[in-house]
Design an enzyme around this catalytic site. Sequence first.
Site, mmCIF file in Angstrom:
data_model
loop_
_atom_site.group_PDB
_atom_site.id
_atom_site.type_symbol
_atom_site.label_atom_id
_atom_site.label_comp_id
_atom_site.label_asym_id
_atom_site.label_seq_id
_atom_site.Cartn_x
_atom_site.Cartn_y
_atom_site.Cartn_z
ATOM 1 N N SER A 159 1.008 -1.376 0.152
ATOM 2 C CA SER A 159 0.059 -0.154 -0.160
ATOM 3 C C SER A 159 0.825 1.274 0.002
ATOM 4 O O SER A 159 1.904 1.057 0.486
ATOM 5 C CB SER A 159 -0.946 -0.024 1.334
ATOM 6 O OG SER A 159 -1.551 1.289 1.331
ATOM 7 N N TYR A 185 -0.225 -0.505 10.648
ATOM 8 C CA TYR A 185 -0.740 -0.888 9.222
ATOM 9 C C TYR A 185 0.243 -0.570 8.291
ATOM 10 O O TYR A 185 0.872 -1.432 7.365
ATOM 11 C CB TYR A 185 -1.909 0.043 8.762
ATOM 12 C CG TYR A 185 -2.388 -0.365 7.515
ATOM 13 C CD1 TYR A 185 -2.863 -1.611 7.191
ATOM 14 C CD2 TYR A 185 -2.528 0.650 6.426
ATOM 15 C CE1 TYR A 185 -3.050 -1.981 5.775
ATOM 16 C CE2 TYR A 185 -2.830 0.324 5.207
ATOM 17 C CZ TYR A 185 -3.244 -0.866 4.817
ATOM 18 O OH TYR A 185 -3.573 -1.242 3.517
#
Length: 359
Positions: A159, A185
């Site tokens: 990501s 994350y």
Amino acid sequence: MTTKQQPIGSGFGAATTAEEVTGGANLAGMVAIVTGGYSGIGLETTRVLSAAGATVIVPARTLEKARAALQAIPGVELEQLDLLDPASVDSFAERFLAMGRPLHLLINNAGIMAVPLTRDSRGFESQFAANHLGHFQLTLRLWPGLRRANNARVVTLSSGAHRYSEFNFDDPNFERREYEKWKAYGQSKTANILFTLELDRRASKHGVRAFAVHPGRIATDLQRSIPLEELQNLGFRDEHGHIPEDQLRLYKTVEQGAATSVWCATSPALNGMGGVYCENIDIAQAVPADHKEMNGVMPWAIDSDAAKQLWALSESLTGPTMDLRNLLRPYESDGLDMVEGGLPVPDTSRKGPMAFHSG
């Protein structure tokens, strides 16, 4: 050969869909595993690969939910897998290997995002455990199948959020520092890229190449753990819970979001390449640490020393399940003999490029 972390001019763009990327390719005879392949961009990845002729296996934690989502896609095989459970990962891999099939495409697509602090049965922080360690274990356990394919690809979903955090080797599981869900994350997404880098370095000589993917900003079930109020405070939703009008251009459809994964898995333009982070259906540009725009790959995510360190840490955390020597014994008759470092000697009697034919 090391692939440069810079665009190659793929001819595609952010608006290209996964189906357009395949260009009518015939993937008949190829076997793909897509984790999380029953939801969001994973479901679209499954659909497009299946439509091109590949046999797609979708491992899922909740079989009923997956079965309902996949019922319209013919020929998909459904299997049980929980990436947070090492025994479940081992069991899935053993079932696959017992079938004696080659594994041409492994799409490590499943993931969780910005969840409250939770830990798996080993005490590992859940985003690190699910997004990285589960896929690390799965990939290495499936190595005999990848090796048997003679030119396989491993695509791992990362990501743009990797820019939120370097990998913290001193405290990867937030045992001594305050937990920040977005930092956790980001760390897991950095880990996905570092894993890709080191996997490709180790595996490329044996016909397995690896790619990390930023799919883009897509509104999917991945955001289910984020309260609407938080999304509104971040400016990602308006007072009605909708994406703000001025941000719509930044979002991709699910069909567009799956395109970079499918491109990395199937494009002949990437033959002989690997170990790179890709976005918008091209290899991304390496950017400096102070880069402000939400594109490119940060230097800490493509640091070869950090990649080697993460590999060693991941092996130590996942334990004896990563013993490839035991896994490969049943396949020694297929020319998969062992060498130092846990990788097999390539069988030079089997040659040939990946079979991507238009038609």
